[in-house]
Design a protein around this motif. Structure first.
Motif, PDB file in Angstrom:
ATOM      1  N   GLU A  98       0.827  -1.212   0.000  1.00 30.59           N
ATOM      2  CA  GLU A  98       0.000   0.000   0.000  1.00 30.59           C
ATOM      3  C   GLU A  98       0.857   1.256   0.000  1.00 30.59           C
ATOM      4  OE1 GLU A  98      -3.330   0.788  -0.257  1.00 30.59           O
ATOM      5  OE2 GLU A  98      -3.391  -1.282  -0.930  1.00 30.59           O
ATOM      6  N   ALA A  99       1.938   1.249   0.776  1.00 29.74           N
ATOM      7  CA  ALA A  99       2.828   2.418   0.808  1.00 29.74           C
ATOM      8  C   ALA A  99       3.447   2.648  -0.567  1.00 29.74           C
ATOM      9  CB  ALA A  99       3.917   2.217   1.854  1.00 29.74           C
ATOM     10  N   ARG A 100       3.831   1.567  -1.211  1.00 35.34           N
ATOM     11  CA  ARG A 100       4.426   1.679  -2.547  1.00 35.34           C
ATOM     12  C   ARG A 100       3.405   2.206  -3.551  1.00 35.34           C
ATOM     13  NH1 ARG A 100       5.499  -2.551  -6.745  1.00 35.34           N
ATOM     14  NH2 ARG A 100       7.069  -1.637  -8.072  1.00 35.34           N
ATOM     15  N   SER A 101       2.185   1.667  -3.498  1.00 36.17           N
ATOM     16  CA  SER A 101       1.171   2.117  -4.452  1.00 36.17           C
ATOM     17  C   SER A 101       0.747   3.554  -4.172  1.00 36.17           C
ATOM     18  CB  SER A 101      -0.045   1.183  -4.442  1.00 36.17           C
ATOM     19  OG  SER A 101      -0.823   1.377  -3.300  1.00 36.17           O
ATOM     20  N   SER A 102       0.701   3.951  -2.895  1.00 38.62           N
ATOM     21  CA  SER A 102       0.344   5.342  -2.605  1.00 38.62           C
ATOM     22  C   SER A 102       1.443   6.288  -3.075  1.00 38.62           C
ATOM     23  CB  SER A 102       0.065   5.533  -1.114  1.00 38.62           C
ATOM     24  OG  SER A 102       1.246   5.426  -0.358  1.00 38.62           O
ATOM     25  N   LYS A 103       2.701   5.850  -2.964  1.00 35.36           N
ATOM     26  CA  LYS A 103       3.807   6.667  -3.470  1.00 35.36           C
ATOM     27  C   LYS A 103       3.691   6.808  -4.987  1.00 35.36           C
ATOM     28  CE  LYS A 103       7.854   6.303  -1.328  1.00 35.36           C
ATOM     29  NZ  LYS A 103       9.181   5.765  -0.965  1.00 35.36           N
ATOM     30  N   HIS A 104       3.315   5.700  -5.648  1.00 29.72           N
ATOM     31  CA  HIS A 104       3.137   5.716  -7.102  1.00 29.72           C
ATOM     32  C   HIS A 104       1.975   6.636  -7.474  1.00 29.72           C
ATOM     33  CE1 HIS A 104       3.310   4.253 -11.187  1.00 29.72           C
ATOM     34  NE2 HIS A 104       2.020   3.939 -11.138  1.00 29.72           N
ATOM     35  N   LYS A 105       0.888   6.591  -6.708  1.00 25.24           N
ATOM     36  CA  LYS A 105      -0.261   7.461  -6.973  1.00 25.24           C
ATOM     37  C   LYS A 105       0.111   8.921  -6.773  1.00 25.24           C
ATOM     38  CE  LYS A 105      -3.886   4.150  -5.889  1.00 25.24           C
ATOM     39  NZ  LYS A 105      -4.952   3.773  -4.947  1.00 25.24           N
ATOM     40  N   GLU A 106       0.904   9.209  -5.727  1.00 28.65           N
ATOM     41  CA  GLU A 106       1.345  10.586  -5.502  1.00 28.65           C
ATOM     42  C   GLU A 106       2.178  11.080  -6.676  1.00 28.65           C
ATOM     43  OE1 GLU A 106       3.435  10.737  -1.803  1.00 28.65           O
ATOM     44  OE2 GLU A 106       1.640  10.318  -0.621  1.00 28.65           O
ATOM     45  N   HIS A 107       3.049  10.220  -7.189  1.00 25.38           N
ATOM     46  CA  HIS A 107       3.876  10.592  -8.337  1.00 25.38           C
ATOM     47  C   HIS A 107       2.997  10.879  -9.552  1.00 25.38           C
ATOM     48  CE1 HIS A 107       7.341  10.817 -10.947  1.00 25.38           C
ATOM     49  NE2 HIS A 107       6.830   9.876 -11.733  1.00 25.38           N
ATOM     50  N   GLU A 108       1.983  10.026  -9.783  1.00 21.55           N
ATOM     51  CA  GLU A 108       1.058  10.253 -10.897  1.00 21.55           C
ATOM     52  C   GLU A 108       0.297  11.558 -10.711  1.00 21.55           C
ATOM     53  OE1 GLU A 108      -1.487   6.864 -11.263  1.00 21.55           O
ATOM     54  OE2 GLU A 108       0.028   5.669 -12.293  1.00 21.55           O
ATOM     55  N   GLU A 109      -0.119  11.853  -9.472  1.00 25.54           N
ATOM     56  CA  GLU A 109      -0.821  13.108  -9.197  1.00 25.54           C
ATOM     57  C   GLU A 109       0.078  14.305  -9.494  1.00 25.54           C
ATOM     58  OE1 GLU A 109      -3.941  14.055  -8.262  1.00 25.54           O
ATOM     59  OE2 GLU A 109      -4.519  11.989  -8.652  1.00 25.54           O
ATOM     60  N   GLU A 110       1.349  14.216  -9.108  1.00 26.72           N
ATOM     61  CA  GLU A 110       2.280  15.302  -9.385  1.00 26.72           C
ATOM     62  C   GLU A 110       2.435  15.507 -10.888  1.00 26.72           C
ATOM     63  OE1 GLU A 110       5.912  14.349  -7.398  1.00 26.72           O
ATOM     64  OE2 GLU A 110       5.068  14.728  -5.405  1.00 26.72           O
ATOM     65  N   LEU A 111       2.522  14.398 -11.626  1.00 25.87           N
ATOM     66  CA  LEU A 111       2.632  14.513 -13.085  1.00 25.87           C
ATOM     67  C   LEU A 111       1.384  15.158 -13.679  1.00 25.87           C
ATOM     68  CD1 LEU A 111       4.273  11.098 -14.064  1.00 25.87           C
ATOM     69  CD2 LEU A 111       5.325  13.361 -14.074  1.00 25.87           C
ATOM     70  N   LYS A 112       0.209  14.768 -13.195  1.00 27.88           N
ATOM     71  CA  LYS A 112      -1.041  15.353 -13.690  1.00 27.88           C
ATOM     72  C   LYS A 112      -1.114  16.837 -13.361  1.00 27.88           C
ATOM     73  CE  LYS A 112      -3.938  11.216 -13.595  1.00 27.88           C
ATOM     74  NZ  LYS A 112      -5.082  10.556 -12.956  1.00 27.88           N
ATOM     75  N   GLU A 113      -0.682  17.210 -12.136  1.00 24.55           N
ATOM     76  CA  GLU A 113      -0.695  18.625 -11.764  1.00 24.55           C
ATOM     77  C   GLU A 113       0.262  19.428 -12.638  1.00 24.55           C
ATOM     78  OE1 GLU A 113       0.086  18.968  -7.597  1.00 24.55           O
ATOM     79  OE2 GLU A 113      -1.767  17.910  -7.048  1.00 24.55           O
ATOM     80  N   GLU A 114       1.433  18.870 -12.916  1.00 26.37           N
ATOM     81  CA  GLU A 114       2.403  19.554 -13.777  1.00 26.37           C
ATOM     82  C   GLU A 114       1.842  19.723 -15.187  1.00 26.37           C
ATOM     83  OE1 GLU A 114       5.533  21.611 -15.018  1.00 26.37           O
ATOM     84  OE2 GLU A 114       5.208  20.981 -12.947  1.00 26.37           O
ATOM     85  N   GLU A 115       1.203  18.674 -15.690  1.00 27.64           N
ATOM     86  CA  GLU A 115       0.595  18.753 -17.011  1.00 27.64           C
ATOM     87  C   GLU A 115      -0.521  19.796 -17.029  1.00 27.64           C
ATOM     88  OE1 GLU A 115      -1.519  15.842 -20.339  1.00 27.64           O
ATOM     89  OE2 GLU A 115      -1.047  15.053 -18.355  1.00 27.64           O
ATOM     90  N   MET A 116      -1.326  19.832 -15.956  1.00 30.91           N
ATOM     91  CA  MET A 116      -2.415  20.814 -15.869  1.00 30.91           C
ATOM     92  C   MET A 116      -1.841  22.226 -15.835  1.00 30.91           C
ATOM     93  SD  MET A 116      -5.644  21.161 -15.850  1.00 30.91           S
ATOM     94  CE  MET A 116      -6.438  19.703 -15.285  1.00 30.91           C
ATOM     95  N   ARG A 117      -0.740  22.427 -15.077  1.00 30.35           N
ATOM     96  CA  ARG A 117      -0.114  23.742 -15.026  1.00 30.35           C
ATOM     97  C   ARG A 117       0.382  24.169 -16.406  1.00 30.35           C
ATOM     98  NH1 ARG A 117       3.833  22.660 -10.774  1.00 30.35           N
ATOM     99  NH2 ARG A 117       2.276  21.366 -10.020  1.00 30.35           N
ATOM    100  N   SER A 118       1.020  23.250 -17.119  1.00 28.79           N
ATOM    101  CA  SER A 118       1.535  23.606 -18.441  1.00 28.79           C
ATOM    102  C   SER A 118       0.393  23.887 -19.410  1.00 28.79           C
ATOM    103  CB  SER A 118       2.448  22.500 -18.984  1.00 28.79           C
ATOM    104  OG  SER A 118       1.714  21.338 -19.252  1.00 28.79           O
ATOM    105  N   LEU A 119      -0.702  23.134 -19.302  1.00 27.90           N
ATOM    106  CA  LEU A 119      -1.859  23.408 -20.165  1.00 27.90           C
ATOM    107  C   LEU A 119      -2.476  24.763 -19.850  1.00 27.90           C
ATOM    108  CD1 LEU A 119      -3.598  19.908 -20.272  1.00 27.90           C
ATOM    109  CD2 LEU A 119      -2.399  21.067 -22.132  1.00 27.90           C
TER     110      LEU A 119
END
Length: 171
Positions: A98-119
């Motif tokens: 669960e800790a690993r998957s939550s870390k992976h989800k956080e990374h995906e969220e950061e990528l989505k936020e970065e993409e949203m900022r650039s858009l």
């Protein structure tokens, strides 16, 4: 986790708990304090289990449960300890996954936020560009309308002049 891998992990945990149980049996024979703890906890478990079973079966409340022999209590305590080891290991594995998957989800969220900022930046840039293009278009229209009006006016003046000349020639 794929099902065969889960079965393999469960089998490994069960084997590990057997080794722990055998180790505990040996230590219980050698160590008086550990044996007392095992016998006491197994006796407590046996009492609760017996009372709850008889209550579920509807045989009334039991006031006194016959205690287990020392060897039976040690065996029950070792079994409980082995099951506890399996449960603790399974929980540890689950928490790690669960800790690993939550870390992976956080990374995906950061990528989505970065993409949203650039858009958003791109939309702002394009809206500024659109306003600039609109201003240029309005300026060109103003220039074009001005030259068209001049052309129409000059054409009208030329037409009137031509008409006046033709009228004066006739008279």
């Amino acid at each position: 986790m794929p099902f065969p891998l889960a079965k393999l992990v469960a089998l490994g945990l069960r084997q590990a708990s057997r080794h722990v149980a055998n180790f505990v049996k040996v230590k219980a024979k050698d160590n008086e304090t550990f044996r007392k703890i095992l016998v006491k906890s197994a006796g407590w478990y046996h009492t609760i289990q017996t009372k709850s079973r008889l209550d579920i079966l509807g045989m009334g409340k039991v006031k006194k449960v016959t205690p287990l022999s020392e060897q039976a209590a040690i065996d029950l305590g070792v079994e409980i300890l082995g099951d506890t080891v399996v449960i603790v290991c399974a929980l540890a594995i689950y928490i790690l996954i669960e800790a690993r998957s939550s870390k992976h989800k956080e990374h995906e969220e950061e990528l989505k936020e970065e993409e949203m900022r650039s858009l958003k930046e791109l939309v702002v840039f394009q809206s500024i560009e659109l306003e600039t293009q609109g201003a240029k278009l309005r300026e060109f229209e103003r220039i074009l309308n001005g030259s068209t009006m001049y052309s129409k006016t000059s054409e009208r003046v030329v037409a009137e002049f031509s008409q006046n000349e033709q009228d004066s020639v006739k008279t």
